[in-house]
Design an enzyme around this catalytic site. Structure first.
Site, PDB file in Angstrom:
ATOM      1  N   HIS A   1       0.825  -1.218   0.000  1.00  0.00           N
ATOM      2  CA  HIS A   1       0.000   0.000   0.000  1.00  0.00           C
ATOM      3  C   HIS A   1       0.860   1.270   0.000  1.00  0.00           C
ATOM      4  O   HIS A   1       0.491   2.282  -0.600  1.00  0.00           O
ATOM      5  CB  HIS A   1      -0.966  -0.029   1.184  1.00  0.00           C
ATOM      6  CG  HIS A   1      -1.995  -1.111   1.053  1.00  0.00           C
ATOM      7  ND1 HIS A   1      -2.311  -1.991   2.061  1.00  0.00           N
ATOM      8  CD2 HIS A   1      -2.745  -1.492  -0.015  1.00  0.00           C
ATOM      9  CE1 HIS A   1      -3.236  -2.839   1.637  1.00  0.00           C
ATOM     10  NE2 HIS A   1      -3.503  -2.575   0.382  1.00  0.00           N
TER      11      HIS A   1
ATOM     12  N   GLY B   1     -14.894  -0.551 -12.071  1.00  0.00           N
ATOM     13  CA  GLY B   1     -13.967   0.561 -12.295  1.00  0.00           C
ATOM     14  C   GLY B   1     -13.876   0.951 -13.760  1.00  0.00           C
ATOM     15  O   GLY B   1     -13.739   2.137 -14.083  1.00  0.00           O
TER      16      GLY B   1
ATOM     17  N   ASP C   1      -5.750  -0.926  -7.992  1.00  0.00           N
ATOM     18  CA  ASP C   1      -5.381  -1.987  -7.044  1.00  0.00           C
ATOM     19  C   ASP C   1      -6.364  -3.131  -7.210  1.00  0.00           C
ATOM     20  O   ASP C   1      -7.245  -3.363  -6.385  1.00  0.00           O
ATOM     21  CB  ASP C   1      -5.421  -1.443  -5.611  1.00  0.00           C
ATOM     22  CG  ASP C   1      -5.070  -2.532  -4.598  1.00  0.00           C
ATOM     23  OD1 ASP C   1      -5.432  -2.365  -3.415  1.00  0.00           O
ATOM     24  OD2 ASP C   1      -4.466  -3.545  -4.999  1.00  0.00           O
ATOM     25  N   SER C   2      -6.231  -3.819  -8.350  1.00  0.00           N
ATOM     26  CA  SER C   2      -7.189  -4.894  -8.640  1.00  0.00           C
ATOM     27  C   SER C   2      -6.497  -6.239  -8.394  1.00  0.00           C
ATOM     28  O   SER C   2      -5.274  -6.290  -8.311  1.00  0.00           O
ATOM     29  CB  SER C   2      -7.600  -4.818 -10.114  1.00  0.00           C
ATOM     30  OG  SER C   2      -6.597  -5.412 -10.917  1.00  0.00           O
TER      31      SER C   2
HETATM   32  N1  SAM Z   1      -3.685  -5.831  -3.448  1.00  0.00           N
HETATM   33  C1  SAM Z   1      -4.454  -6.870  -4.124  1.00  0.00           C
HETATM   34  C2  SAM Z   1      -3.710  -7.396  -5.315  1.00  0.00           C
HETATM   35  O1  SAM Z   1      -2.736  -6.766  -5.720  1.00  0.00           O
HETATM   36  O2  SAM Z   1      -4.113  -8.448  -5.830  1.00  0.00           O
HETATM   37  C3  SAM Z   1      -5.814  -6.332  -4.503  1.00  0.00           C
HETATM   38  C4  SAM Z   1      -6.633  -6.086  -3.287  1.00  0.00           C
HETATM   39  S1  SAM Z   1      -8.199  -5.388  -3.449  1.00  0.00           S
HETATM   40  C5  SAM Z   1      -9.032  -6.335  -2.269  1.00  0.00           C
HETATM   41  C6  SAM Z   1      -8.794  -5.937  -5.008  1.00  0.00           C
HETATM   42  C7  SAM Z   1     -10.230  -5.466  -5.204  1.00  0.00           C
HETATM   43  O3  SAM Z   1     -10.525  -5.245  -6.588  1.00  0.00           O
HETATM   44  C8  SAM Z   1     -11.282  -6.510  -4.746  1.00  0.00           C
HETATM   45  O4  SAM Z   1     -11.947  -6.012  -3.615  1.00  0.00           O
HETATM   46  C9  SAM Z   1     -12.229  -6.674  -5.938  1.00  0.00           C
HETATM   47  O5  SAM Z   1     -13.577  -6.752  -5.549  1.00  0.00           O
HETATM   48  C10 SAM Z   1     -11.934  -5.413  -6.724  1.00  0.00           C
HETATM   49  N2  SAM Z   1     -12.267  -5.480  -8.152  1.00  0.00           N
HETATM   50  C11 SAM Z   1     -12.088  -6.522  -8.996  1.00  0.00           C
HETATM   51  N3  SAM Z   1     -12.518  -6.197 -10.234  1.00  0.00           N
HETATM   52  C12 SAM Z   1     -12.990  -4.900 -10.172  1.00  0.00           C
HETATM   53  C13 SAM Z   1     -13.563  -4.007 -11.115  1.00  0.00           C
HETATM   54  N4  SAM Z   1     -13.746  -4.370 -12.400  1.00  0.00           N
HETATM   55  N5  SAM Z   1     -13.905  -2.769 -10.696  1.00  0.00           N
HETATM   56  C14 SAM Z   1     -13.714  -2.392  -9.396  1.00  0.00           C
HETATM   57  N6  SAM Z   1     -13.189  -3.201  -8.434  1.00  0.00           N
HETATM   58  C15 SAM Z   1     -12.827  -4.448  -8.833  1.00  0.00           C
END
Ligand code: SAM
Length: 279
Positions: free
Chosen positions: A59, A136, A153-154
């Site tokens: 982070h 997103g 951060d996906s």
């Molecule tokens: N740090 C982690 C990594 O590098 O793998 C990611 C952590 S964070 C919890 C990832 C978040 O992205 C999840 O909560 C998931 O629900 C979200 N996410 C996945 N696809 C997404 C999208 N298309 N739009 C917004 N959020 C999304």
């Protein structure tokens, strides 16, 4: 019980862990574990997202290299990041007036705040934060707002996260960035997902005037250095002179446990095997 990450076919990382919550949300299999070594751990679809013990590395490195280098960072767009760690780091800056978090799965936000409160550390109730619960890719396509910083951060390019690795998405990110805006995202393990950095570098290179790879070592993201890709339109994080960056870091007294002005520059020094992957 032993819990294993299932991201890679032929290599696993395992933890002696106790499951404290599990739910199939609208988007993913969400699990939260208590582990001896790394404290609480969030897993989505069998992939480790973040742990209480080492989350600070990731982070901090997805925020401070950009915010510290940006001439006047006042607004940030965060895609994914439902655990709240990125938002927490961005809101450490008094000059940051507005952060928009776009997370597709409300349950990640609610359950992270409940079971992993040290990660968001109160960030979700900061008045400067707006939360949009949506895809997103859809958000960046429809917003006409501009941001100084964008952090993607996906999870890995699986399921709903796949759209966040496309040319269309990155072009839309470029459109929502101000003239000296910068974005950053992680692009996987430099050893186990080596093509991910190169593939995304190529796409970003076709969109942004500059793209800078960087590295950070996150213990629970197995596979050596994790690659980060920063990209932008104006000055790069390396254009700010060390003396100026150091003075800003000292003056702002931003509390960090990994990032510091020396690491700001060192993180962008790539080992030869990673440079080769970019040729
Ligand atoms: N740090 C982690 C990594 O590098 O793998 C990611 C952590 S964070 C919890 C990832 C978040 O992205 C999840 O909560 C998931 O629900 C979200 N996410 C996945 N696809 C997404 C999208 N298309 N739009 C917004 N959020 C999304």
């Amino acid at each position: 019980m032993w819990v294993f990450e299932e991201l890679y076919g032929n290599i696993k990382i395992g933890f002696d862990a106790r499951q404290i919550y599990r739910k199939k949300t609208e988007f993913q299999d969400l699990r939260i574990y208590e582990t001896e070594r790394f404290g609480r751990l969030l897993m989505l679809d069998g992939v480790i997202q973040t742990t209480e013990k080492d989350e600070f590395i990731y982070h901090e490195m997805l925020t401070h290299p950009l915010v510290m280098a940006h001439p006047r960072p006042q607004s940030a767009l965060v895609i994914g990041a439902g655990d709240g760690g990125i938002v927490r780091e961005l809101l450490k800056y008094p000059g940051m007036k507005r952060v928009v978090l776009v997370e597709i799965d409300r349950q990640v936000i609610e359950l992270s705040e409940k079971y992993l409160p040290s990660i968001s550390a109160g960030a979700f109730s900061d008045k400067r934060l707006e939360i949009a619960v949506e895809d997103g890719a859809k958000y960046v396509a429809r917003t006409d707002e501009k941001f100084d910083i964008a952090v993607v951060d996906s999870p890995d390019p699986i399921g709903v996260a796949k759209v966040l690795f496309s040319k269309k998405f990155y072009s839309a990110i470029a459109d929502v960035l101000t003239d000296d805006g910068m974005m950053i995202r992680q692009t996987g393990s430099s050893v186990l997902q080596s093509e991910e950095m190169g593939d995304n570098f190529k796409i970003l290179e076709g969109i942004f005037p500059w793209v800078l790879p960087a590295v950070a070592s996150i213990p629970t993201y197995i596979g050596g250095f994790f690659s980060l890709l920063a990209a932008g339109k104006g000055k790069t994080p390396l254009d700010v002179p060390f003396k100026q960056l150091n003075q800003k870091y000292e003056k702002l007294r931003i509390k960090t446990r990994y990032y510091n002005p020396e690491i700001h520059y060192a993180a962008f020094a790539l080992p030869n095997y990673m440079r080769k992957g970019l040729k």
